[in-house]
Design a protein around this motif. Structure first.
Motif, short mmCIF file in Angstrom:
data_model
loop_
_atom_site.label_atom_id
_atom_site.label_comp_id
_atom_site.label_asym_id
_atom_site.label_seq_id
_atom_site.Cartn_x
_atom_site.Cartn_y
_atom_site.Cartn_z
N UNK A 1 -5.93 -16.11 -8.20
CA UNK A 1 -4.64 -15.53 -7.81
C UNK A 1 -4.80 -14.03 -7.52
N UNK A 2 -5.48 -13.31 -8.39
CA UNK A 2 -5.70 -11.88 -8.18
C UNK A 2 -6.48 -11.64 -6.89
N UNK A 3 -7.47 -12.47 -6.64
CA UNK A 3 -8.26 -12.35 -5.41
C UNK A 3 -7.38 -12.56 -4.18
N UNK A 4 -6.43 -13.48 -4.26
CA UNK A 4 -5.53 -13.73 -3.13
C UNK A 4 -4.65 -12.50 -2.86
N UNK A 5 -4.20 -11.86 -3.93
CA UNK A 5 -3.40 -10.65 -3.78
C UNK A 5 -4.24 -9.53 -3.17
N UNK A 6 -5.46 -9.37 -3.65
CA UNK A 6 -6.35 -8.32 -3.13
C UNK A 6 -6.64 -8.54 -1.65
N UNK A 7 -6.82 -9.81 -1.24
CA UNK A 7 -7.06 -10.09 0.17
C UNK A 7 -5.86 -9.69 1.02
N UNK A 8 -4.66 -9.99 0.51
CA UNK A 8 -3.45 -9.64 1.25
C UNK A 8 -3.32 -8.12 1.38
N UNK A 9 -3.64 -7.39 0.32
CA UNK A 9 -3.60 -5.92 0.38
C UNK A 9 -4.58 -5.38 1.42
N UNK A 10 -5.76 -5.96 1.47
CA UNK A 10 -6.77 -5.54 2.45
C UNK A 10 -6.28 -5.81 3.87
N UNK A 11 -5.65 -6.95 4.09
CA UNK A 11 -5.12 -7.28 5.41
C UNK A 11 -4.06 -6.28 5.85
N UNK A 12 -3.19 -5.89 4.93
CA UNK A 12 -2.14 -4.94 5.26
C UNK A 12 -2.74 -3.59 5.63
N UNK A 13 -3.74 -3.15 4.87
CA UNK A 13 -4.40 -1.88 5.19
C UNK A 13 -5.03 -1.91 6.57
N UNK A 14 -5.64 -3.03 6.90
CA UNK A 14 -6.30 -3.15 8.21
C UNK A 14 -5.27 -3.23 9.34
N UNK A 15 -4.11 -3.80 9.07
CA UNK A 15 -3.07 -3.89 10.09
C UNK A 15 -2.42 -2.54 10.36
N UNK A 16 -2.28 -1.73 9.31
CA UNK A 16 -1.59 -0.45 9.45
C UNK A 16 -2.42 0.67 8.81
N UNK A 17 -3.58 0.97 9.40
CA UNK A 17 -4.48 1.96 8.78
C UNK A 17 -3.97 3.39 8.84
N UNK A 18 -3.04 3.67 9.76
CA UNK A 18 -2.59 5.05 9.95
C UNK A 18 -1.27 5.36 9.25
N UNK A 19 -0.75 4.43 8.48
CA UNK A 19 0.54 4.65 7.85
C UNK A 19 0.56 4.08 6.44
N UNK A 20 1.57 4.45 5.69
CA UNK A 20 1.78 3.88 4.37
C UNK A 20 2.60 2.61 4.51
N UNK A 21 2.28 1.61 3.71
CA UNK A 21 3.03 0.36 3.68
C UNK A 21 3.63 0.15 2.29
N UNK A 22 4.82 -0.41 2.25
CA UNK A 22 5.44 -0.84 1.00
C UNK A 22 5.65 -2.33 1.11
N UNK A 23 5.12 -3.10 0.15
CA UNK A 23 5.13 -4.54 0.26
C UNK A 23 5.71 -5.19 -0.98
N UNK A 24 6.46 -6.24 -0.77
CA UNK A 24 6.86 -7.13 -1.86
C UNK A 24 6.15 -8.45 -1.62
#
Length: 449
Positions: free
Chosen positions: A273-296
């Motif tokens: 489960x933790x690995x799945x969350x970490x993968x999602x965080x990595x995907x968000x960073x790669x999608x928006x590398x130039x900005x801050x993201x706030x995610x639920x």
């Protein structure tokens, strides 16, 4: 008709306080508060780069009626920058920045038109390059915070004028339940007035309600909560020599809000489960590398880790750790690619063979069948809600909330209730009914209550 170009923005909400977030390090909160000003700066940049002839702003420049001095000064600075580039500005005030709200007493610059609150006047806009008249603009500001009259009825196309007509209106078209019903009106009301473009504000979700005439909400320029997800910005509008109108959306936000779903289906333990969350965080960073993201993170599905998420405190522990790590980055001013986890919405359930349960002659089977039947029938759904919530209907606020709740939201509530019931009943069933127990998987995986 002389071709021209303008920028349509609304709901700047400068200096928003982002009061809905808790446990935020000062560096992160500072970035969030600065984000509305940064989006304003990007708006000015787009206007200059796209060489627009003028800008229209359809209300709520500030976030509250007692707007901060900083917000007012920053807005004046932006207006001066537009004026230096030869770009005129036409604006109205909305429910969050009404005319009677306290603010700096100063006359607007010559290139800025602020419409009053009585009768929409006609102001002619010119093309920046040669001063040719290209459009007639009308607008109506809020005199106070609450305008419940259908003020769209006051608008009227200028008699005998063939120029393109633009109306600035801060209103709620067709009763959007997500926002206060201020200046309520219908699409029919707007169509009948004869304008070519309705530059609307108040609704923060970007939408083009109609194209003949154009009735447009650009949304706000910077998301401010988890209810305001996705790209935020403004429209650049081109009108050609035939009067045909085309729109192009420009992103302005520097902080992107989003809800990301993670299914626990197939996850065997806490580590996965933790690995799945970490993968999602990595995907968000790669999608928006130039900005801050706030995610639920919205945790869905059925799986072996459900009990872990609902009973063992794992969600709160992981949230604290993720926020701690991003807080360190923020203190180091590493804002690009920063992903702040706003929280987890746990909507998971225990593993079960739902199709088999639907066929069984058991209490749980009957519960699931009843939920399915009620979801499929709008009439049955309303009957269920009225009977189930009858004891609470003496509360006026609860009555109002229920009356404003749409069918899809009610179906979602019912689905969640059925899922919760199935989860709670699973422990009862597994201890007392062998035939029911066979419908669930992983009985040694923490299904005991």
């Amino acid at each position: 008709m002389i071709p021209f170009r303008f920028l349509h923005a609304a709901d700047l909400h400068l200096d928003s306080r982002f009061t809905g977030l808790t446990h935020i390090p000062p560096a992160v909160r500072s970035l969030l508060r600065e984000s509305t000003f940064a989006a304003l700066g990007r708006l000015v940049g787009v206007a200059i780069k796209e060489q627009v002839d003028f800008v229209v702003i359809s209300g709520d420049v500030y976030d509250v009626s007692d707007s901060s001095l900083q917000g007012q000064l920053r807005f004046q600075e932006a207006l001066q920058e537009l004026g230096s580039a030869g770009i005129g500005v036409f604006m109205i005030h909305g429910n969050h920045d009404p005319l009677d709200g306290p603010r700096l007493v100063s006359n607007p610059p010559k290139h800025v038109t602020v419409f009053g609150s009585d009768t929409p006047e006609y102001v002619t806009a010119t093309r920046r390059s040669d001063g040719c008249e290209v459009a007639v603009i009308s607008g109506l500001s809020y005199p106070t915070m609450k305008v419940i009259e259908n003020t769209a009825q006051r608008f009227k196309r200028k008699p005998g004028c063939e120029l393109y007509h633009i109306a600035l209106h801060h209103c709620n078209v067709d009763g959007d339940l997500q926002h206060e019903t201020y200046a309520p009106c219908s699409r029919k009301d707007l169509i009948e007035k004869g304008y070519d473009y309705w530059a609307l504000g108040h609704i923060h979700t970007r939408s083009i309600l109609l194209e003949r005439p154009f009735i447009v909400y650009p949304g706000n320029i910077q998301g401010r909560s988890i209810k305001e997800t996705g790209a935020k910005g403004c429209y650049v509008v081109d009108v050609n020599e035939d009067g045909a109108t085309s729109l192009k959306f420009h992103e302005l936000d520097v902080v992107r809000w989003q809800v990301r779903e993670i299914s626990i289906q197939g996850l065997k333990d806490e580590t996965q489960w933790i690995e799945a969350v970490e993968r999602a965080l990595k995907e968000i960073r790669e999608e928006h590398p130039q900005m801050m993201s706030v995610v639920r993170f919205q945790l869905t599905g059925r799986g072996a880790v459900h009990r872990l998420l609902t009973e063992k405190g794992a969600v709160a522990d992981l949230l604290s750790e993720l926020q701690r790590r991003e807080g360190i980055k923020a203190e180091q001013k590493a804002f690009q690619g920063l992903v702040w986890t706003e929280g987890f919405a746990v909507e998971t359930g225990v593993e079960m063979d739902r199709e088999r349960l639907l066929q069984e002659d058991s209490f749980l089977g009957e519960l699931l069948r009843f939920a399915n039947f009620s979801k499929e029938s709008t009439e049955e759904l309303d009957v269920l809600f009225r009977s189930a919530l009858a004891p609470m209907m003496e509360n006026r606020e609860l009555r109002r909330i229920l009356s404003e709740t749409g069918v899809e939201e009610k179906r979602n509530w019912l689905e969640r209730a059925a899922e919760l019931g199935a989860t709670l009943l699973s422990g009862v069933e597994e201890s007392g009914k062998d035939e029911q127990k066979a419908a669930f998987h992983g009985q040694d995986g923490g299904l005991d209550t």
